[in-house]
Design a protein around this motif. Structure first.
Motif, mmCIF file in Angstrom:
data_model
loop_
_atom_site.group_PDB
_atom_site.id
_atom_site.type_symbol
_atom_site.label_atom_id
_atom_site.label_comp_id
_atom_site.label_asym_id
_atom_site.label_seq_id
_atom_site.Cartn_x
_atom_site.Cartn_y
_atom_site.Cartn_z
ATOM 1 N N MET A 103 74.935 -44.969 -17.041
ATOM 2 C CA MET A 103 75.176 -43.562 -16.782
ATOM 3 C C MET A 103 75.409 -42.857 -18.111
ATOM 4 N N MET A 104 74.780 -41.732 -18.279
ATOM 5 C CA MET A 104 74.954 -40.940 -19.495
ATOM 6 C C MET A 104 76.029 -39.910 -19.234
ATOM 7 N N GLN A 105 76.876 -39.698 -20.178
ATOM 8 C CA GLN A 105 77.962 -38.746 -20.004
ATOM 9 C C GLN A 105 77.708 -37.500 -20.829
ATOM 10 N N GLY A 106 77.910 -36.332 -20.228
ATOM 11 C CA GLY A 106 77.969 -35.082 -20.960
ATOM 12 C C GLY A 106 79.426 -34.910 -21.334
ATOM 13 N N LYS A 107 79.792 -35.237 -22.525
ATOM 14 C CA LYS A 107 81.192 -35.348 -22.885
ATOM 15 C C LYS A 107 81.808 -34.021 -23.288
ATOM 16 N N GLY A 108 81.141 -32.949 -23.149
ATOM 17 C CA GLY A 108 81.719 -31.703 -23.588
ATOM 18 C C GLY A 108 81.615 -31.614 -25.097
ATOM 19 N N LYS A 109 80.451 -31.225 -25.572
ATOM 20 C CA LYS A 109 80.169 -31.259 -26.998
ATOM 21 C C LYS A 109 81.228 -30.536 -27.808
ATOM 22 N N LEU A 110 81.703 -29.397 -27.304
ATOM 23 C CA LEU A 110 82.698 -28.656 -28.067
ATOM 24 C C LEU A 110 84.033 -29.380 -28.073
ATOM 25 N N MET B 253 78.273 -26.186 -16.801
ATOM 26 C CA MET B 253 77.140 -27.020 -17.229
ATOM 27 C C MET B 253 76.525 -27.742 -16.029
ATOM 28 N N ALA B 254 77.368 -28.261 -15.144
ATOM 29 C CA ALA B 254 76.861 -28.968 -13.964
ATOM 30 C C ALA B 254 76.040 -28.034 -13.089
ATOM 31 N N ALA B 255 76.523 -26.809 -12.879
ATOM 32 C CA ALA B 255 75.781 -25.852 -12.058
ATOM 33 C C ALA B 255 74.421 -25.549 -12.680
ATOM 34 N N CYS B 256 74.392 -25.348 -13.979
ATOM 35 C CA CYS B 256 73.136 -25.060 -14.670
ATOM 36 C C CYS B 256 72.173 -26.245 -14.564
ATOM 37 N N LEU B 257 72.681 -27.444 -14.797
ATOM 38 C CA LEU B 257 71.834 -28.637 -14.722
ATOM 39 C C LEU B 257 71.334 -28.874 -13.300
ATOM 40 N N LYS B 258 72.171 -28.577 -12.307
ATOM 41 C CA LYS B 258 71.743 -28.713 -10.913
ATOM 42 C C LYS B 258 70.608 -27.750 -10.608
ATOM 43 N N GLU B 259 70.683 -26.534 -11.173
ATOM 44 C CA GLU B 259 69.601 -25.558 -10.993
ATOM 45 C C GLU B 259 68.291 -26.070 -11.584
ATOM 46 N N SER B 260 68.403 -26.952 -12.590
ATOM 47 C CA SER B 260 67.217 -27.551 -13.213
ATOM 48 C C SER B 260 66.781 -28.823 -12.495
ATOM 49 N N GLY B 261 67.455 -29.167 -11.397
ATOM 50 C CA GLY B 261 67.037 -30.308 -10.597
ATOM 51 C C GLY B 261 67.756 -31.618 -10.878
ATOM 52 N N TRP B 262 68.820 -31.583 -11.686
ATOM 53 C CA TRP B 262 69.557 -32.805 -12.010
ATOM 54 C C TRP B 262 70.747 -32.965 -11.086
ATOM 55 N N LEU C 37 70.694 -41.381 -15.218
ATOM 56 C CA LEU C 37 69.296 -41.190 -15.593
ATOM 57 C C LEU C 37 68.489 -42.448 -15.305
ATOM 58 N N GLN C 38 67.279 -42.234 -14.876
ATOM 59 C CA GLN C 38 66.332 -43.331 -14.746
ATOM 60 C C GLN C 38 65.632 -43.487 -16.092
ATOM 61 N N GLU C 39 65.098 -44.664 -16.326
ATOM 62 C CA GLU C 39 64.388 -44.907 -17.583
ATOM 63 C C GLU C 39 63.275 -43.876 -17.756
ATOM 64 N N GLY C 40 63.198 -43.336 -18.950
ATOM 65 C CA GLY C 40 62.160 -42.355 -19.260
ATOM 66 C C GLY C 40 62.573 -40.908 -19.026
ATOM 67 N N GLN C 41 63.779 -40.668 -18.512
ATOM 68 C CA GLN C 41 64.225 -39.296 -18.239
ATOM 69 C C GLN C 41 65.035 -38.683 -19.378
ATOM 70 N N GLU C 42 65.321 -39.469 -20.404
ATOM 71 C CA GLU C 42 66.229 -39.014 -21.454
ATOM 72 C C GLU C 42 65.767 -37.726 -22.126
ATOM 73 N N ALA C 43 64.507 -37.651 -22.497
ATOM 74 C CA ALA C 43 64.002 -36.472 -23.213
ATOM 75 C C ALA C 43 64.079 -35.222 -22.337
ATOM 76 N N ALA C 44 63.704 -35.352 -21.068
ATOM 77 C CA ALA C 44 63.753 -34.202 -20.156
ATOM 78 C C ALA C 44 65.203 -33.760 -19.937
ATOM 79 N N TYR C 45 66.100 -34.734 -19.787
ATOM 80 C CA TYR C 45 67.510 -34.391 -19.614
ATOM 81 C C TYR C 45 68.060 -33.722 -20.871
ATOM 82 N N ASP D 140 69.824 -30.164 -20.924
ATOM 83 C CA ASP D 140 71.197 -30.048 -21.407
ATOM 84 C C ASP D 140 71.278 -29.040 -22.554
ATOM 85 N N ALA D 141 70.341 -29.113 -23.487
ATOM 86 C CA ALA D 141 70.324 -28.181 -24.618
ATOM 87 C C ALA D 141 70.088 -26.746 -24.133
ATOM 88 N N ALA D 142 69.175 -26.571 -23.179
ATOM 89 C CA ALA D 142 68.891 -25.235 -22.652
ATOM 90 C C ALA D 142 70.120 -24.656 -21.944
#
Length: 174
Positions: free
Chosen positions: A1-8, A52-61, A75-83, A87-89
């Motif tokens: 599982m990849m964590q969005g750790k709160g970059k700030l 962030m979760a709401a925004c990512l959910k709107e993008s289908g995550w 994430l499934q293998e191969g989804q890292e770049a799309a995620y 996340d950056a957007a």
């Protein structure tokens, strides 16, 4: 599982819990706990993870908001770049891509006091954590993260997610 750790928040080293945060141990502490406003010391917006979760959910995550104001995604293998792109957007559209203002000396001192109190609480709960650096060393940019130490996967007694979230209720982060 990849964590969005709160970059700030990770820039300052601690995530913020929702609501007012107490930096004292709630069991057996004889002195009044130190109180903090959400985001006061971490640079993390109170609702960072939920926005962030709401925004990512709107993008289908499919995203999980955690009790420590972080978020996680499987994430499934191969989804890292799309995620990473999503996340950056989201970070950019929500204004979370900017560096937080540096802590003032007064904020650093309050954070230090909170970490001293947190360390005492963790020890009262039976956890071994390293000694707190001197106040001067901390103010000179010493890094100190008692929970990071307890969550270190290299430790045989590292806290599980459930243990960590339960302990946060007794020993919240400043």
């Amino acid at each position: 599982m990849m964590q969005g750790k709160g970059k700030l928040g990770m820039l300052v080293l601690l995530a913020v819990l929702g609501g007012s945060v107490l930096a004292g141990c709630s069991s057996g502490s004889s002195s009044a706990p130190i109180t903090y406003e959400p985001g006061e010391l971490s640079g993390t917006e109170q609702d960072f993870a939920s926005e962030m979760a709401a925004c990512l959910k709107e993008s289908g995550w499919e995203v999980e908001v955690r009790p420590d104001n972080s978020y996680g995604i499987t994430l499934q293998e191969g989804q890292e770049a799309a995620y990473d792109a999503a996340d950056a957007a989201c970070s950019e559209s929500l204004g979370f891509d900017k560096q937080p203002e540096p802590l003032t000396d007064a904020q650093k001192k309050r954070l230090y006091e909170g970490l001293v109190s947190l360390t005492a609480c963790l020890r009262n709960e039976g956890h071994e954590v390293q000694d707190v650096p001197s106040e001067q060393a901390f103010l000179d940019d010493a890094m100190f993260d008692p929970y990071g130490e307890l969550r270190d996967p290299r430790r045989s007694d590292a806290l599980s997610d459930d243990e960590y979230y339960a302990l946060l209720k007794t020993c919240p982060q400043p």
